[in-house]
Scaffold this motif. Structure first.
Motif, PDB file in Angstrom:
ATOM      1  N   GLN A  20      47.168  28.146  36.816  1.00 58.21           N
ATOM      2  CA  GLN A  20      47.422  29.237  35.883  1.00 58.21           C
ATOM      3  C   GLN A  20      47.448  30.511  36.708  1.00 58.21           C
ATOM      4  OE1 GLN A  20      43.925  28.752  33.460  1.00 58.21           O
ATOM      5  NE2 GLN A  20      45.001  27.407  32.037  1.00 58.21           N
ATOM      6  N   ILE A  21      48.442  31.341  36.465  1.00 56.72           N
ATOM      7  CA  ILE A  21      48.614  32.530  37.285  1.00 56.72           C
ATOM      8  C   ILE A  21      48.846  33.737  36.376  1.00 56.72           C
ATOM      9  CG2 ILE A  21      51.085  32.166  37.605  1.00 56.72           C
ATOM     10  CD1 ILE A  21      50.634  32.934  40.552  1.00 56.72           C
ATOM     11  N   PHE A  22      48.236  34.864  36.731  1.00 61.20           N
ATOM     12  CA  PHE A  22      48.246  36.049  35.869  1.00 61.20           C
ATOM     13  C   PHE A  22      48.577  37.299  36.672  1.00 61.20           C
ATOM     14  CE2 PHE A  22      45.159  32.991  34.390  1.00 61.20           C
ATOM     15  CZ  PHE A  22      45.454  32.861  33.050  1.00 61.20           C
ATOM     16  N   CYS A  23      49.404  38.158  36.107  1.00 65.28           N
ATOM     17  CA  CYS A  23      49.651  39.493  36.650  1.00 65.28           C
ATOM     18  C   CYS A  23      48.969  40.462  35.695  1.00 65.28           C
ATOM     19  CB  CYS A  23      51.145  39.786  36.733  1.00 65.28           C
ATOM     20  SG  CYS A  23      51.495  41.493  37.207  1.00 65.28           S
ATOM     21  N   ILE A  24      47.894  41.104  36.158  1.00 71.72           N
ATOM     22  CA  ILE A  24      47.124  41.954  35.247  1.00 71.72           C
ATOM     23  C   ILE A  24      47.775  43.313  35.017  1.00 71.72           C
ATOM     24  CG2 ILE A  24      44.970  40.790  35.807  1.00 71.72           C
ATOM     25  CD1 ILE A  24      44.160  43.319  37.405  1.00 71.72           C
ATOM     26  N   ASP A  25      48.743  43.690  35.856  1.00 74.64           N
ATOM     27  CA  ASP A  25      49.372  44.994  35.695  1.00 74.64           C
ATOM     28  C   ASP A  25      50.540  44.985  34.710  1.00 74.64           C
ATOM     29  OD1 ASP A  25      47.728  46.548  37.460  1.00 74.64           O
ATOM     30  OD2 ASP A  25      48.613  45.393  39.091  1.00 74.64           O
ATOM     31  N   LEU A  26      51.109  43.818  34.444  1.00 76.17           N
ATOM     32  CA  LEU A  26      52.204  43.727  33.475  1.00 76.17           C
ATOM     33  C   LEU A  26      51.890  42.777  32.329  1.00 76.17           C
ATOM     34  CD1 LEU A  26      55.307  43.629  35.860  1.00 76.17           C
ATOM     35  CD2 LEU A  26      54.409  45.575  34.557  1.00 76.17           C
ATOM     36  N   CYS A  27      50.704  42.203  32.349  1.00 74.98           N
ATOM     37  CA  CYS A  27      50.281  41.269  31.305  1.00 74.98           C
ATOM     38  C   CYS A  27      51.250  40.091  31.189  1.00 74.98           C
ATOM     39  CB  CYS A  27      50.121  41.982  29.962  1.00 74.98           C
ATOM     40  SG  CYS A  27      49.288  40.972  28.719  1.00 74.98           S
ATOM     41  N   LEU A  28      51.504  39.465  32.332  1.00 72.95           N
ATOM     42  CA  LEU A  28      52.372  38.299  32.376  1.00 72.95           C
ATOM     43  C   LEU A  28      51.600  37.134  32.963  1.00 72.95           C
ATOM     44  CD1 LEU A  28      55.631  39.931  33.765  1.00 72.95           C
ATOM     45  CD2 LEU A  28      55.185  39.241  31.408  1.00 72.95           C
ATOM     46  N   SER A  29      51.955  35.921  32.561  1.00 72.31           N
ATOM     47  CA  SER A  29      51.298  34.743  33.104  1.00 72.31           C
ATOM     48  C   SER A  29      52.268  33.573  33.127  1.00 72.31           C
ATOM     49  CB  SER A  29      50.050  34.390  32.293  1.00 72.31           C
ATOM     50  OG  SER A  29      50.414  34.031  30.982  1.00 72.31           O
ATOM     51  N   LYS A  69      49.016  46.712  30.292  1.00 76.03           N
ATOM     52  CA  LYS A  69      47.959  46.041  31.045  1.00 76.03           C
ATOM     53  C   LYS A  69      47.514  44.776  30.318  1.00 76.03           C
ATOM     54  CE  LYS A  69      47.660  49.318  34.116  1.00 76.03           C
ATOM     55  NZ  LYS A  69      48.558  49.204  35.220  1.00 76.03           N
ATOM     56  N   ALA A  70      46.937  43.882  31.085  1.00 74.71           N
ATOM     57  CA  ALA A  70      46.404  42.636  30.535  1.00 74.71           C
ATOM     58  C   ALA A  70      45.160  42.931  29.700  1.00 74.71           C
ATOM     59  CB  ALA A  70      46.058  41.689  31.678  1.00 74.71           C
ATOM     60  N   PRO A  71      44.735  41.972  28.879  1.00 74.10           N
ATOM     61  CA  PRO A  71      43.489  42.126  28.129  1.00 74.10           C
ATOM     62  C   PRO A  71      42.294  42.284  29.078  1.00 74.10           C
ATOM     63  CG  PRO A  71      44.739  40.250  27.303  1.00 74.10           C
ATOM     64  CD  PRO A  71      45.422  40.723  28.550  1.00 74.10           C
ATOM     65  N   PHE A  72      41.251  42.890  28.567  1.00 74.47           N
ATOM     66  CA  PHE A  72      40.058  43.165  29.366  1.00 74.47           C
ATOM     67  C   PHE A  72      39.542  41.919  30.079  1.00 74.47           C
ATOM     68  CE2 PHE A  72      35.452  43.284  29.822  1.00 74.47           C
ATOM     69  CZ  PHE A  72      35.330  44.373  30.674  1.00 74.47           C
ATOM     70  N   LYS A  73      39.548  40.782  29.396  1.00 73.19           N
ATOM     71  CA  LYS A  73      39.017  39.546  29.988  1.00 73.19           C
ATOM     72  C   LYS A  73      39.759  39.178  31.267  1.00 73.19           C
ATOM     73  CE  LYS A  73      38.099  34.685  29.104  1.00 73.19           C
ATOM     74  NZ  LYS A  73      38.227  33.576  28.194  1.00 73.19           N
ATOM     75  N   GLN A  74      41.082  39.304  31.284  1.00 70.39           N
ATOM     76  CA  GLN A  74      41.849  38.979  32.483  1.00 70.39           C
ATOM     77  C   GLN A  74      41.613  39.998  33.597  1.00 70.39           C
ATOM     78  OE1 GLN A  74      45.897  38.498  31.224  1.00 70.39           O
ATOM     79  NE2 GLN A  74      45.548  36.374  30.594  1.00 70.39           N
ATOM     80  N   ILE A  75      41.506  41.262  33.240  1.00 66.24           N
ATOM     81  CA  ILE A  75      41.225  42.295  34.239  1.00 66.24           C
ATOM     82  C   ILE A  75      39.841  42.074  34.841  1.00 66.24           C
ATOM     83  CG2 ILE A  75      40.849  44.775  34.586  1.00 66.24           C
ATOM     84  CD1 ILE A  75      43.037  45.194  32.403  1.00 66.24           C
ATOM     85  N   ALA A  76      38.868  41.767  33.994  1.00 66.32           N
ATOM     86  CA  ALA A  76      37.508  41.500  34.476  1.00 66.32           C
ATOM     87  C   ALA A  76      37.482  40.259  35.372  1.00 66.32           C
ATOM     88  CB  ALA A  76      36.555  41.329  33.297  1.00 66.32           C
TER      89      ALA A  76
END
Length: 112
Positions: A20-29, A69-76
């Motif tokens: 699973q891969i996430f970009c926290i700056d564009l909220c994409l996964s 931005k991504a949700p707080f949980k992903q940023i954290a």
């Protein structure tokens, strides 16, 4: 725009047999069977997303789309992984941090 705004912060983790891969700056996964496949999927997704925001049909929403931005949980989670990597705890190969540059020329853009 600051130079650091051109770098996208991303992380990946392996969950069961999928990455699973996430970009926290564009909220994409994205997700795939291998890390390379997941990274390629995310890079393609980012290219299409930026294209749509800058020259595509969503151009009028570019400001909102490019600052989403991504949700707080992903940023954290990203910052937790970064901290754990910095102190040498998450060196298991199942949690990966990386940064990719924001595409400056949107994918498939043809200058007319």
């Amino acid at each position: 725009m600051k130079p650091k705004d051109l770098i996208l912060r991303c992380y990946a983790n392996k969950h069961k047999d999928q990455w699973q891969i996430f970009c926290i700056d564009l909220c994409l996964s994205a997700q795939a069977g291998t890390l390379d496949e997941a990274r390629n999927k995310l890079r393609n997704m980012i290219g299409e997303y930026v294209y749509d925001a800058l020259v595509g049909e969503d151009r009028k929403y570019a400001d909102q789309l490019l600052t989403r931005k991504a949700p707080f949980k992903q940023i954290a989670t990203y910052h937790y992984y970064r901290l754990m990597h910095n102190i040498g705890i998450l060196e298991d190969g199942l949690h990966v941090l990386f940064k990719d540059p924001l595409p400056l020329i949107p994918k498939d853009y043809v200058h007319e």
